[in-house]
Design an enzyme around this catalytic site. Structure first.
Site, PDB file in Angstrom:
ATOM      1  N   SER A  36       0.865  -1.170   0.000  1.00 57.03           N
ATOM      2  CA  SER A  36       0.000   0.000   0.000  1.00 57.03           C
ATOM      3  C   SER A  36       0.902   1.220   0.000  1.00 57.03           C
ATOM      4  O   SER A  36       1.949   1.202   0.659  1.00 57.03           O
ATOM      5  CB  SER A  36      -0.870  -0.038   1.266  1.00 57.03           C
ATOM      6  OG  SER A  36      -2.104   0.579   1.072  1.00 57.03           O
ATOM      7  N   LYS A  90     -15.450  -5.990  -3.751  1.00 58.35           N
ATOM      8  CA  LYS A  90     -16.466  -5.584  -4.714  1.00 58.35           C
ATOM      9  C   LYS A  90     -16.300  -4.102  -5.022  1.00 58.35           C
ATOM     10  O   LYS A  90     -15.810  -3.389  -4.155  1.00 58.35           O
ATOM     11  CB  LYS A  90     -17.893  -5.891  -4.228  1.00 58.35           C
ATOM     12  CG  LYS A  90     -18.264  -5.371  -2.825  1.00 58.35           C
ATOM     13  CD  LYS A  90     -18.348  -3.939  -2.468  1.00 58.35           C
ATOM     14  CE  LYS A  90     -19.097  -2.976  -3.284  1.00 58.35           C
ATOM     15  NZ  LYS A  90     -19.170  -1.628  -2.627  1.00 58.35           N
ATOM     16  N   ASP A 168     -21.741   2.195  -6.074  1.00 53.97           N
ATOM     17  CA  ASP A 168     -20.790   1.512  -5.177  1.00 53.97           C
ATOM     18  C   ASP A 168     -21.555   0.833  -4.042  1.00 53.97           C
ATOM     19  O   ASP A 168     -21.387  -0.375  -3.841  1.00 53.97           O
ATOM     20  CB  ASP A 168     -19.721   2.480  -4.656  1.00 53.97           C
ATOM     21  CG  ASP A 168     -18.799   1.773  -3.664  1.00 53.97           C
ATOM     22  OD1 ASP A 168     -17.864   1.085  -4.109  1.00 53.97           O
ATOM     23  OD2 ASP A 168     -19.059   1.846  -2.444  1.00 53.97           O
TER      24      ASP A 168
HETATM   25  P1  NAP Z   1     -10.316   3.598   0.543  1.00 57.19           P
HETATM   26  O1  NAP Z   1     -10.033   3.502   2.001  1.00 57.19           O
HETATM   27  O2  NAP Z   1     -10.560   4.943  -0.057  1.00 57.19           O
HETATM   28  O3  NAP Z   1      -9.191   2.898  -0.338  1.00 57.19           O
HETATM   29  C1  NAP Z   1      -8.495   1.748   0.058  1.00 57.19           C
HETATM   30  C2  NAP Z   1      -7.007   1.957  -0.158  1.00 57.19           C
HETATM   31  O4  NAP Z   1      -6.703   1.832  -1.538  1.00 57.19           O
HETATM   32  C3  NAP Z   1      -6.530   3.351   0.207  1.00 57.19           C
HETATM   33  O5  NAP Z   1      -6.327   3.481   1.582  1.00 57.19           O
HETATM   34  C4  NAP Z   1      -5.268   3.493  -0.595  1.00 57.19           C
HETATM   35  O6  NAP Z   1      -4.170   2.998   0.146  1.00 57.19           O
HETATM   36  C5  NAP Z   1      -5.539   2.609  -1.803  1.00 57.19           C
HETATM   37  N1  NAP Z   1      -5.789   3.485  -2.951  1.00 57.19           N
HETATM   38  C6  NAP Z   1      -6.595   4.553  -3.001  1.00 57.19           C
HETATM   39  N2  NAP Z   1      -6.494   5.166  -4.195  1.00 57.19           N
HETATM   40  C7  NAP Z   1      -5.604   4.452  -4.893  1.00 57.19           C
HETATM   41  C8  NAP Z   1      -5.040   4.589  -6.172  1.00 57.19           C
HETATM   42  N3  NAP Z   1      -5.354   5.627  -6.951  1.00 57.19           N
HETATM   43  N4  NAP Z   1      -4.150   3.660  -6.594  1.00 57.19           N
HETATM   44  C9  NAP Z   1      -3.791   2.648  -5.802  1.00 57.19           C
HETATM   45  N5  NAP Z   1      -4.270   2.484  -4.541  1.00 57.19           N
HETATM   46  C10 NAP Z   1      -5.167   3.375  -4.115  1.00 57.19           C
HETATM   47  O7  NAP Z   1     -11.571   2.702   0.154  1.00 57.19           O
HETATM   48  P2  NAP Z   1     -12.365   1.583   0.934  1.00 57.19           P
HETATM   49  O8  NAP Z   1     -13.568   2.204   1.535  1.00 57.19           O
HETATM   50  O9  NAP Z   1     -11.460   0.753   1.779  1.00 57.19           O
HETATM   51  O10 NAP Z   1     -12.891   0.750  -0.333  1.00 57.19           O
HETATM   52  C11 NAP Z   1     -12.030  -0.058  -1.104  1.00 57.19           C
HETATM   53  C12 NAP Z   1     -12.868  -1.097  -1.843  1.00 57.19           C
HETATM   54  O11 NAP Z   1     -13.633  -1.833  -0.864  1.00 57.19           O
HETATM   55  C13 NAP Z   1     -13.880  -0.476  -2.801  1.00 57.19           C
HETATM   56  O12 NAP Z   1     -13.992  -1.265  -3.951  1.00 57.19           O
HETATM   57  C14 NAP Z   1     -15.185  -0.496  -2.008  1.00 57.19           C
HETATM   58  O13 NAP Z   1     -16.332  -0.611  -2.844  1.00 57.19           O
HETATM   59  C15 NAP Z   1     -15.007  -1.764  -1.187  1.00 57.19           C
HETATM   60  N6  NAP Z   1     -15.802  -1.752   0.054  1.00 57.19           N
HETATM   61  C16 NAP Z   1     -15.796  -0.668   0.892  1.00 57.19           C
HETATM   62  C17 NAP Z   1     -16.638  -0.659   2.012  1.00 57.19           C
HETATM   63  C18 NAP Z   1     -16.661   0.485   2.993  1.00 57.19           C
HETATM   64  O14 NAP Z   1     -17.507   0.485   3.882  1.00 57.19           O
HETATM   65  N7  NAP Z   1     -15.777   1.464   2.899  1.00 57.19           N
HETATM   66  C19 NAP Z   1     -17.452  -1.747   2.270  1.00 57.19           C
HETATM   67  C20 NAP Z   1     -17.394  -2.836   1.444  1.00 57.19           C
HETATM   68  C21 NAP Z   1     -16.564  -2.835   0.335  1.00 57.19           C
HETATM   69  P3  NAP Z   1      -2.712   3.670  -0.019  1.00 57.19           P
HETATM   70  O15 NAP Z   1      -2.889   5.145  -0.093  1.00 57.19           O
HETATM   71  O16 NAP Z   1      -1.968   3.191   1.160  1.00 57.19           O
HETATM   72  O17 NAP Z   1      -2.184   3.098  -1.333  1.00 57.19           O
END
Ligand code: NAP
Length: 308
Positions: A36, A90, A168
Site C-alpha cells: 500500500s 467488490k 458503489d
Molecule cells: P479507501 O479507504 O478509499 O481505499 C483503500 C485503499 O486503496 C486506500 O487506503 C489506498 O491505500 C488505496 N488506494 C486509493 N487510491 C488508490 C489509487 N489511486 N491507486 C492505488 N491504490 C489506491 O476505500 P475503501 O472504503 O477501503 O474501499 C475499497 C474497496 O472496498 C472499494 O472497492 C469499495 O467498494 C469496497 N468496500 C468498501 C466498504 C466500505 O464500507 N468502505 C465496504 C465494502 C466494500 P494507499 O494510499 O496506502 O495506497
C-alpha cells in the site's frame, strides 16, 4: 493443509473495518505482507508496491485486493501471473471485460479468483432466497438510500469515472437481488442523476422485469440524511416480504422470520479458503452487468454540484 499465506493490497477503510478482524479469526489464513502506498498493518511486513512485495516475499500464496476498482486489474494480473490466488473486493473491476480477462488468466494457471460480494453473506439472505422460492413473486422494490457524506467522506475515487458513484453501495443491493430471485431480471429503463461537477451518479432510478413480466423497481440515492435505508420489499402470494437493514432481517407480513449476528466478511474468507482448497474460482458478474446496463441504457440528468 497448512494456512494460506495471505497478502493485502490497498490498506484503507474496509481493510481496517472488516478484512483484518476476519483474517485474524480464521485459522486458514496467515497474513504475512501488505502492499500500500501509505497504509500499513502493525507487525506485518509492508511494501509500497505489489511488485516489490511479490519479489521480496515468494511465500505468499494469495492476495486480497482492496484498493478502489479502477486500480484492481493491474494488481490482479500481476498477482495471478506470479502464481497467487486472488480475492477481489467488490466491485471486482472497472469494466466487465477486464474481469473476464482475469477469469481466463486464473483458469489457465489453475488459480482461484474470487469476486467477492459481501452483502450476499448478510445474515438473512439465504432465508429470503428460500422464502421466495416457496411462493409466487408479484413485484420487487429495492430502496437503498444513504448519506454519502457519512459513509464515503472525501473518497475522490468514488466520484471519478469507474468509481461507480451511488452504484458503489447500490451494487450490494444488486448482489443480493441477483442471488435471491429465482429468475433473472433485466433492465428496461433507468434515470441516472449526475452532480454537474462529478463523473459518477449520485442517484439512480432503475426499472427491471423478468421473463414473466414481474417488475422490480430499484432506487439508489446518496442524498439521504436521517434514517438510512437498505431494504428490499417483495409483494408475494404469501404476503409482503421485507429484507431489511442490508440483508440482515427477514419479515413477512410484519412478522420477523429470521435475524442473526452479522458475519459477512468472516463468511467471505471461509468461502475464499474453500475455493482455494477445491481449486475453483467464484466469479459471478451479474451485479456488475446490471450496473453496466444502467450506464448503457440510462437517461442522464444533471443535478446540483456535490461538495464533500
Ligand atoms: P479507501 O479507504 O478509499 O481505499 C483503500 C485503499 O486503496 C486506500 O487506503 C489506498 O491505500 C488505496 N488506494 C486509493 N487510491 C488508490 C489509487 N489511486 N491507486 C492505488 N491504490 C489506491 O476505500 P475503501 O472504503 O477501503 O474501499 C475499497 C474497496 O472496498 C472499494 O472497492 C469499495 O467498494 C469496497 N468496500 C468498501 C466498504 C466500505 O464500507 N468502505 C465496504 C465494502 C466494500 P494507499 O494510499 O496506502 O495506497
Amino acid at each position: 493443509m497448512s494456512p494460506i499465506n495471505l497478502a493485502i493490497v490497498g490498506v484503507g477503510k474496509i481493510v481496517r473495518d472488516q478484512h483484518l478482524p476476519s483474517i485474524a479469526k480464521n485459522p486458514d489464513f496467515n497474513l504475512i505482507a501488505t502492499a500500500s502506498r501509505n497504509g500499513t498493518v502493525d507487525g506485518v511486513e509492508a511494501f509500497t508496491t505489489i511488485e516489490a512485495m511479490l519479489d521480496a516475499v515468494p511465500e505468499i500464496d494469495a492476495v486480497s485486493l482492496c484498493m478502489p476498482p479502477q486500480y484492481r486489474y493491474d494488481a490482479a494480473h500481476k498477482a495471478l501471473s506470479a502464481g497467487k490466488h486472488v480475492f477481489m473486493e467488490k466491485p471486482p473491476g472497472a469494466t466487465l471485460s477486464e474481469v473476464a480477462d482475469l477469469e481466463k488468466l486464473a483458469a489457465s494457471k489453475g488459480l482461484s479468483l474470487f469476486a467477492s460480494w459481501h452483502s450476499r453473506y448478510a445474515a438473512a439472505v439465504e432465508a429470503t432466497k428460500s422464502f421466495l422460492a416457496s411462493t409466487e413473486i408479484r413485484s420487487v422494490h429495492v430502496v437503498w438510500k444513504e448519506d454519502v457524506r457519512q459513509w464515503h467522506p472525501n473518497q475522490d475515487w468514488i466520484w471519478q469515472a469507474g468509481g461507480l458513484g451511488v452504484f458503489d453501495p447500490g451494487i450490494n443491493a444488486l448482489s443480493i437481488v441477483t442471488h435471491i430471485l429465482p429468475k433473472a431480471i433485466f433492465l428496461t429503463s433507468a434515470t441516472l442523476e449526475f452532480p454537474e461537477n462529478r463523473d459518477a451518479p449520485i442517484a439512480a432510478d432503475l426499472h427491471f422485469k423478468n421473463a414473466d413480466n414481474i417488475p422490480a423497481h430499484v432506487e439508489f440515492d446518496w442524498r439521504q440524511t436521517g434514517k438510512q435505508s437498505w431494504d428490499i420489499f417483495a409483494e408475494t402470494a404469501a404476503g409482503q416480504m421485507v429484507l431489511a437493514e442490508g440483508g440482515s432481517k427477514l419479515s413477512v407480513n410484519g412478522e420477523l422470520k429470521f435475524e442473526a449476528p452479522e458475519e459477512e466478511y468472516p463468511s467471505l474468507y471461509r468461502r475464499f479458503a474453500e475455493i482455494v482448497k477445491a481449486g475453483e474460482s467464484d466469479v459471478d458478474l451479474a451485479p456488475l452487468r446490471h450496473v453496466a446496463d444502467a450506464f448503457m441504457l440510462g437517461k442522464r440528468k444533471f443535478v446540483e454540484a456535490f461538495h464533500d
